[in-house]
Design a protein around this motif. Structure first.
Motif, mmCIF file in Angstrom:
data_model
loop_
_atom_site.group_PDB
_atom_site.id
_atom_site.type_symbol
_atom_site.label_atom_id
_atom_site.label_comp_id
_atom_site.label_asym_id
_atom_site.label_seq_id
_atom_site.Cartn_x
_atom_site.Cartn_y
_atom_site.Cartn_z
ATOM 1 N N ARG A 10 -10.317 1.609 19.686
ATOM 2 C CA ARG A 10 -9.668 0.407 20.009
ATOM 3 C C ARG A 10 -10.539 -0.579 20.581
ATOM 4 O O ARG A 10 -11.121 0.321 22.040
ATOM 5 C CB ARG A 10 -8.079 0.212 20.709
ATOM 6 C CG ARG A 10 -6.886 0.211 19.838
ATOM 7 C CD ARG A 10 -5.623 -0.710 20.180
ATOM 8 N NE ARG A 10 -4.838 0.025 21.526
ATOM 9 C CZ ARG A 10 -4.599 1.369 21.166
ATOM 10 N NH1 ARG A 10 -3.913 1.557 19.382
ATOM 11 N NH2 ARG A 10 -4.064 1.762 22.313
ATOM 12 N N SER A 17 -13.047 -9.785 19.707
ATOM 13 C CA SER A 17 -12.229 -9.196 18.789
ATOM 14 C C SER A 17 -11.230 -10.355 18.067
ATOM 15 O O SER A 17 -9.955 -10.419 17.270
ATOM 16 C CB SER A 17 -11.613 -8.679 19.811
ATOM 17 O OG SER A 17 -11.015 -9.058 21.198
ATOM 18 N N ASP A 19 -8.624 -11.974 18.970
ATOM 19 C CA ASP A 19 -7.262 -11.616 18.666
ATOM 20 C C ASP A 19 -6.087 -12.698 18.521
ATOM 21 O O ASP A 19 -5.454 -12.401 17.130
ATOM 22 C CB ASP A 19 -6.641 -11.526 20.361
ATOM 23 C CG ASP A 19 -7.486 -10.089 20.997
ATOM 24 O OD1 ASP A 19 -7.096 -9.419 20.066
ATOM 25 O OD2 ASP A 19 -8.632 -10.532 21.217
ATOM 26 N N LYS A 28 -5.996 -7.558 11.313
ATOM 27 C CA LYS A 28 -5.834 -6.785 12.695
ATOM 28 C C LYS A 28 -7.305 -6.737 12.446
ATOM 29 O O LYS A 28 -7.292 -7.027 13.894
ATOM 30 C CB LYS A 28 -5.601 -4.755 11.957
ATOM 31 C CG LYS A 28 -4.007 -5.018 11.275
ATOM 32 C CD LYS A 28 -3.281 -5.168 12.806
ATOM 33 C CE LYS A 28 -2.466 -4.960 12.140
ATOM 34 N NZ LYS A 28 -1.144 -5.303 13.279
ATOM 35 N N ALA A 29 -8.675 -6.485 12.083
ATOM 36 C CA ALA A 29 -10.121 -6.956 12.886
ATOM 37 C C ALA A 29 -11.185 -7.007 11.474
ATOM 38 O O ALA A 29 -11.133 -7.677 10.353
ATOM 39 C CB ALA A 29 -10.377 -5.206 12.972
ATOM 40 N N ASN A 55 -7.856 -0.260 15.900
ATOM 41 C CA ASN A 55 -7.888 -1.441 15.808
ATOM 42 C C ASN A 55 -6.749 -1.856 14.598
ATOM 43 O O ASN A 55 -6.269 -3.082 14.078
ATOM 44 C CB ASN A 55 -9.218 -2.470 16.033
ATOM 45 C CG ASN A 55 -9.922 -1.533 16.708
ATOM 46 O OD1 ASN A 55 -10.411 -2.534 17.568
ATOM 47 N ND2 ASN A 55 -10.875 -0.764 16.362
ATOM 48 N N GLN A 78 -15.896 0.128 23.297
ATOM 49 C CA GLN A 78 -14.685 0.775 23.372
ATOM 50 C C GLN A 78 -14.644 1.661 23.845
ATOM 51 O O GLN A 78 -13.988 2.829 24.193
ATOM 52 C CB GLN A 78 -14.637 0.917 22.047
ATOM 53 C CG GLN A 78 -14.434 0.280 20.059
ATOM 54 C CD GLN A 78 -15.163 0.969 19.261
ATOM 55 O OE1 GLN A 78 -16.580 1.292 19.417
ATOM 56 N NE2 GLN A 78 -14.367 1.356 18.650
#
Ligand code: B12
Length: 216
Positions: A10, A17, A19, A28-29, A55, A78
């Motif tokens: 992750r 990222s 988010d 998600k990614a 992720n 990471q």
């Protein structure tokens, strides 16, 4: 024959990222991890492979029980989840092999966490060295490459292992290495100063595979 659990750790929450955007878009990614799915293509065809980008979707306890070896890739960002997965493998008594930009830049971190096999530099050269060691029943090893591989021989990444709908976009790699000298960037340390490019035919084949596998 080996049962290999391939994990991509992750990322922490950062600008990259995205988010909040991911939540709004139901994704998600942003981009898939091309390194580990290229490594998947370099493993023997009789190995059983399960791949999870952590992720996107976490693996299960059953996956951990199932595997003989855990294989991880990571960039420095990471670090936290990468080291945690190595430690988990050690606790569960599983062999663990690592590669990618983070272990290649800072091998001691993975070694201290308990990784058995450090498969450093570019996998096209070092994965075969690792496989040779496994065939000879070696329990650990550090595999390095003194040369850069010819990427015209690099296999097609295993795009079929990806859960396409969870990513904002797909990506392909056409070239490695860079002639410039930007102080913030470690491309030249990892991949050298001489750009190496794939063949147009390889690139077209990768695009065609993405198009056929993921028509949306
Ligand atoms: C696409 C990309 C991203 C994507 C992520 C995509 C993803 N999920 O992987 C995004 C845009 C999100 C991203 C972000 C960042 N990135 Co980035 N990224 C890249 C980039 C341009 C391409 C990676 C790639 O797909 N390469 C193609 C594959 C085929 O190559 P590869 O991953 O190197 O894999 C080969 C080898 O490394 C090795 N290998 C890799 N994994 C494994 C595993 C095993 C077991 C083995 C044996 C071998 C192996 O074999 C492969 C085949 O030869 C690289 C630079 C580059 N040109 O590689 C930087 C790079 C990986 N990123 C880097 C950095 C620093 C970042 C950021 C921290 C930047 C920042 N300042 O915020 C952020 C962190 C993200 C976060 N959320 O915090 C650094 C990593 C440095 C390091 N030593 O760890 C790189 C090298 C760029 C640089 N200029 O230095 N990145």
């Amino acid at each position: 024959m080996m049962k290999a659990l391939l994990l991509y750790p992750r990322f922490p929450k950062t600008f990259w990222s995205y988010d909040e955007f991911m939540k709004i878009a139901g994704l998600k990614a942003s981009i898939p991890p091309l390194g580990i799915i290229t490594v998947a293509a370099l493993l023997p065809s009789d190995w059983e492979i399960r791949f999870y980008d952590r992720n996107v979707s976490p693996e299960t306890d059953a996956d951990w029980q199932w595997c003989d070896i855990v294989i991880l890739s990571a960039m420095i960002a990471q670090k936290q989840d990468f080291l945690a997965q190595i430690q988990k493998a050690v606790q569960l008594g599983k062999k663990v092999a690592v590669g990618g930009p983070y272990p290649t830049s800072i091998p001691e971190a993975a070694l201290n966490a308990g990784a058995n096999y450090l498969i450093l530099d570019e996998g096209e050269i070092t994965v075969p060295l690792f496989l040779e060691a496994i065939a000879q029943n070696q329990q650990q090893g550090i595999f390095r490459a003194s040369e850069k591989p010819d990427v015209t021989k690099s296999p097609m990444p295993r795009f079929d292992l990806l859960k396409r709908d969870n990513y904002f976009m797909m990506a392909i790699q056409f070239s490695r290495g860079c002639p410039f000298n930007c102080e913030f960037c470690d491309i030249i340390n990892l991949y050298g100063r001489k750009p190496r490019t794939k063949e147009p035919s390889q690139t077209l084949a990768e695009l065609q595979t993405l198009y056929l596998n993921f028509p949306n």
